[in-house]
Scaffold this active site. Structure first.
Site, PDB file in Angstrom:
ATOM      1  N   ASP A 101      32.965   0.453  10.160  1.00  0.00           N
ATOM      2  CA  ASP A 101      33.388   1.716   9.543  1.00  0.00           C
ATOM      3  C   ASP A 101      32.369   2.109   8.383  1.00  0.00           C
ATOM      4  OD1 ASP A 101      35.048   3.893   8.861  1.00  0.00           O
ATOM      5  OD2 ASP A 101      36.087   2.583   7.179  1.00  0.00           O
TER       6      ASP A 101
ATOM      7  N   ASP B 127      41.876   1.537  10.366  1.00  0.00           N
ATOM      8  CA  ASP B 127      41.040   0.549  11.203  1.00  0.00           C
ATOM      9  C   ASP B 127      41.904  -0.449  11.809  1.00  0.00           C
ATOM     10  OD1 ASP B 127      38.747   1.798  10.495  1.00  0.00           O
ATOM     11  OD2 ASP B 127      38.771   0.605   8.410  1.00  0.00           O
TER      12      ASP B 127
ATOM     13  N   ASP C 118      38.229  -1.804   6.798  1.00  0.00           N
ATOM     14  CA  ASP C 118      39.082  -2.156   5.541  1.00  0.00           C
ATOM     15  C   ASP C 118      40.383  -1.244   5.248  1.00  0.00           C
ATOM     16  OD1 ASP C 118      37.877   0.257   4.868  1.00  0.00           O
ATOM     17  OD2 ASP C 118      37.546  -0.286   2.810  1.00  0.00           O
TER      18      ASP C 118
END
Length: 823
Positions: free
Chosen positions: A512, A715, A711
């Site tokens: 990410d 996700d 995080d």
């Protein structure tokens, strides 16, 4: 970590190595690291922290020496090789012998004390070799017979009770086994003890010496019997069969030598006896067990060191009064004072004061972190400079430190898939060895030279002893236990061994952007004014207007203005225009801040700013137009900065052969700008949580092994779907719960450390399995006597026992190398 791996261990044993110990807390200190030190009366003392040095400076005489509780000698605390922690008290010893005596019976030297191994109520126990076995009380494993151990080591518990027990048994049996060995071997080197005292008396002397050894080592026979009753043959089956057969054979030979053929008996009519073989073999096995238990005890160092990071008390501030209270009395919402040199007691946030905090014990990062009002504090980290007040937000089992201890403990008990290979081999190994021993016995009886019975017996017992699969059983668990502890010290938490094994084989890594590659917090990057407007005026007006907004970008602009020391006037007539920006009056001027659509709707020409805005957007920044009293005034830009450690981490991951893929919900232009700066292989922008999960599944269908690092809550689905999920410990709880690996600091560099740890661990396990397989494959034929027809060499059962113990020691020693692996 600035300390040796054995810091705060229950007891330390360092033969032949110079020891430098913190004289205050007893930690082992690395003198090569930049730790505090102090010269006193011509001697240099080294400390683990400023706090310990300050305590020493205030009263050095209290910390220079300690009395050995066994012999009463004065021991230099700073150089003591032998130290043991029992019920919170530290005891120093002049020698290993004194320490062993103390461990065997602490009450004899320090009076009435609670049992060293007393554990908290509710403690559960498991087998180090079979973690699926879980019991509510201590006992023996029903599968392998080993003593069950607490699932999570207790910080103040004494040494492993089985280790203490086996050491005591070794002190008893060692001299007896040595004596019977010398008596028997003496006749082979020109010392005819049998002739001197008579052959019959000689046999009874050996019986008298060997019998206490057999009785003292009775736990081994109990485990062997349980393995038969439970139909779970293992190493104890072979040991019990081999040594028991040797002992019983010798008794029969001693009591009724006439039962044996003349070819077997000597000139005095005595049949061969093997008391020395049974006694020496049992002692060698006992030595191997002590070494193994000591090594396993060391794998708990990481957990105990983590537990020791939290102080035992906290200074609570209530109604203007301050008092020290036990840590378990601290409640959520309490205000605590943390003074310089003290450890932060629980998780919370600063309510007053400024300081710098050393978070290296948990994150692995050596640079202290500045903390001010509102900043978060993690329990177990070390306050370096200022005195601060903090509010307790998470206490007890909810603290970051407690969760880390739980994860490390759980991972140490988990089994890597490669362990299945050892399990499958072990399932057939013991029956095969017994069969080989029988075949060897029969073959020697038929084809061997006289006395056939003696040769046949030696070969069968040697096969049973040398084939003991303890090295095979230790190969994987020892490496996993050491590796998870090493990972915790480097800020890499392994949820289970399977995640570690899988990560060593990962081909593609999906990351990410926000919070993983970047800091996850927008900051002001540009404030460019045009015309008669100054930069200071532009930023002042924009920040004053944005104080009325709750948008993250507004917070970044206001924070940037405060950093530059600007005084912000009040804004009036504030209005947030959905999808466009904000407007209002500042110091009598009409101010617009937003996108081109906002300015166009207010009939302001954006042309003077269009090119600059596009250039900033191409750099991955969010750029906003500013107009004052209907005139274009400048551009304000904010960006989520790339973490300083990210470029080097990406480079290292590429070198490790990973394909790096960015998946983000951000705009395409911003994502592409970040990807260009970092040399990302593949970019997917504007993706949803479902898209990330679908991307993982697509890559897996292509035959790739996929890891996902993130995080946020968004996700979590992809983290769960990936072969290995990697959560940033600074992120959402659901992300951490969905991942197999957690990086405490939330730094991409932690992925590099995790990859190196995974690769080093798998290399170590394969080396251990190689040692075990090759050893057993070569040892059994040698013990059976394949070399005898060519070289006339037949392996003694004693040599076989020594070789068996050395194979376990080689596996243990190789696994312990992971403690110093460079990550």
């Amino acid at each position: 970590m600035p300390h040796d791996d054995q810091a705060h261990h229950q007891h330390d044993n360092h033969k032949g190595a110079a020891v430098t110990r913190d004289p205050v807390c007893g930690m082992l200190v690395d003198t090569a690291a930049e730790n505090p030190s102090l010269d006193h009366k011509g001697h240099s003392y080294h400390f683990c922290s400023e706090g310990c040095r300050d305590k020493f400076r205030a009263n050095p005489e209290a910390y220079i020496t300690a009395k050995d509780p066994v012999c009463g000698m004065d021991v230099e605390r700073a150089s003591a090789e032998h130290m043991l922690k029992l019920d919170g008290a530290k005891h120093y010893f002049c020698s290993e012998r004194c320490q062993s005596k103390f461990e065997a019976d602490p009450d004899a030297y320090i009076g009435e004390k609670p049992a060293a191994a007393e554990m908290p109520t509710g403690t559960q126990y498991t087998c180090p070799m079979h973690p699926e076995i879980i019991r509510d009380a201590p006992g023996d494993c029903p599968k392998c017979g080993m003593a069950l151990e607490p699932i999570t080591p207790s910080e103040d518990s004494g040494p492993n009770p089985e280790l203490v027990d086996f050491r005591r048994r070794l002190w008893i049996t060692g001299p007896l086994a040595l004596a019977v060995f010398v008596l028997e071997m003496g006749s082979h080197v020109g010392l005819p003890f049998a002739d001197w005292i008579g052959h019959t008396a000689f046999g009874w002397v050996q019986f008298a010496l060997a019998t206490p050894v057999v009785l003292t080592c009775w736990p081994f026979f109990k485990r062997g019997w349980n393995s038969v009753v439970n139909v779970n043959p293992n190493m104890w089956t072979l040991i019990a069969l081999g040594t028991g057969a040797a002992y019983l054979f010798s008794i029969v030979a001693l009591l009724a030598p006439g039962l044996f053929p003349d070819a077997v008996r000597d000139d005095m009519g005595m049949a061969p006896i093997y008391f020395e073989a049974s006694a020496v073999i049992l002692v060698l096995v006992l030595i191997g067990q002590v070494l193994e238990l000591s090594a396993r005890d060391k794998t708990g160092d990481a957990i105990r060191a983590l537990m020791d990071l939290a102080p035992k008390t906290a200074r609570r501030v209530k109604d203007g009064e301050e008092e020290d209270v036990p840590l378990d009395e601290v409640q959520t919402g309490d205000i605590l004072r943390v003074r310089p040199g003290e450890s932060v007691p629980v998780d919370g946030s600063v309510t007053e004061g400024r300081t710098s905090v050393d978070e290296s014990m948990i994150t692995g990062e050596p640079v202290p972190v500045e903390k001010a009002e509102g900043d978060e504090l993690t329990g177990g980290t070390l306050n370096k400079s200022g005195s601060v007040l903090m509010r307790a937000d998470s206490v007890g089992a909810d603290t970051t430190l407690s969760r880390i201890v739980g994860m490390v403990s759980s991972a140490q008990r988990s089994r890597a898939p490669i362990q299945g290979l050892a399990d499958r081999v072990s399932l057939f190994f013991v029956p095969t060895v017994v069969a080989v021993a029988i075949i060897a016995f029969v073959a020697w009886m038929i084809f061997g030279p006289a006395p056939q019975l003696s040769y046949a017996f030696v070969a069968a017992v040697s096969v049973l002893i040398i084939a003991c699969p303890c090295a095979l059983g230790l190969a994987t668990p020892m490496s996993i236990m050491v590796a998870t502890g090493r990972g915790a010290q480097a800020g890499v938490l392994i949820r289970d061994a399977e995640a570690l094994e899988r990560f060593s084989k990962v081909d593609a890594l999906i990351v990410d952007k926000t919070g993983t590659l970047t800091e996850g917090k927008p900051t002001l990057t540009d404030a460019e004014a045009i015309g008669d407007t100054s930069r200071e005026q532009l930023l002042t007006y924009a920040a004053a207007l944005e104080r009325g907004s709750e948008h993250p970008l507004a917070e970044a602009i206001v924070a940037g203005a405060k950093v530059e020391g600007l005084d912000l006037p009040d804004a009036s007539d504030f209005e947030a225009v959905t999808g466009k920006g904000v407007k209002g009056r500042v110091s009598g001027a009409q101010v617009l801040l937003g996108n081109a659509a906002l300015l166009t709707s207010e009939n302001v020409d954006t042309a003077p700013l269009d090119e600059r805005v596009k250039a900033l957007q191409a750099e991955g920044k969010t750029a906003m137009f500013v107009a004052i009293d209907g005139t274009p005034a400048g551009v304000i830009a904010v960006a989520d900065r790339i973490k300083d450690s990210t470029p080097e981490a990406i480079r290292a991951l590429h070198e490790a052969g990973l394909r790096i893929i960015m998946a983000t919900g951000d705009a395409e232009a911003t994502a592409q700008a970040v990807a260009r700066d970092l040399n990302i292989d593949e970019v997917h922008a504007g993706v949803s949580p479902e898209d990330k999960q679908a991307m993982v599944e697509k890559l897996r269908k292509e035959g790739l092994s996929v890891a996902m690092a993130g995080d946020g809550v968004n996700d979590a689905p992809a983290l769960a779907a990936a072969d290995v999920g990697i959560a940033m410990g600074t992120g959402a709880d659901v992300a951490v719960e969905s991942a197999g690996i957690t990086l405490v600091k939330g730094d991409l560099g932690g992925i590099v450390r995790a990859r190196r740890l995974a690769e080093a661990t798998m290399r170590n396990i394969k080396q251990n399995l190689f040692f075990a397989f090759v050893y057993n494959s070569g040892g059994v034929p040698l013990a059976a006597g394949v070399l005898f027809p060519i070289f006339g060499v037949l392996l003694s059962p004693i040599v076989a026992a020594a070789a068996m113990s050395l194979s376990s020691v080689s596996v243990i020693g190789n696994a312990l190398r992971l403690r110093v692996a460079k990550l």
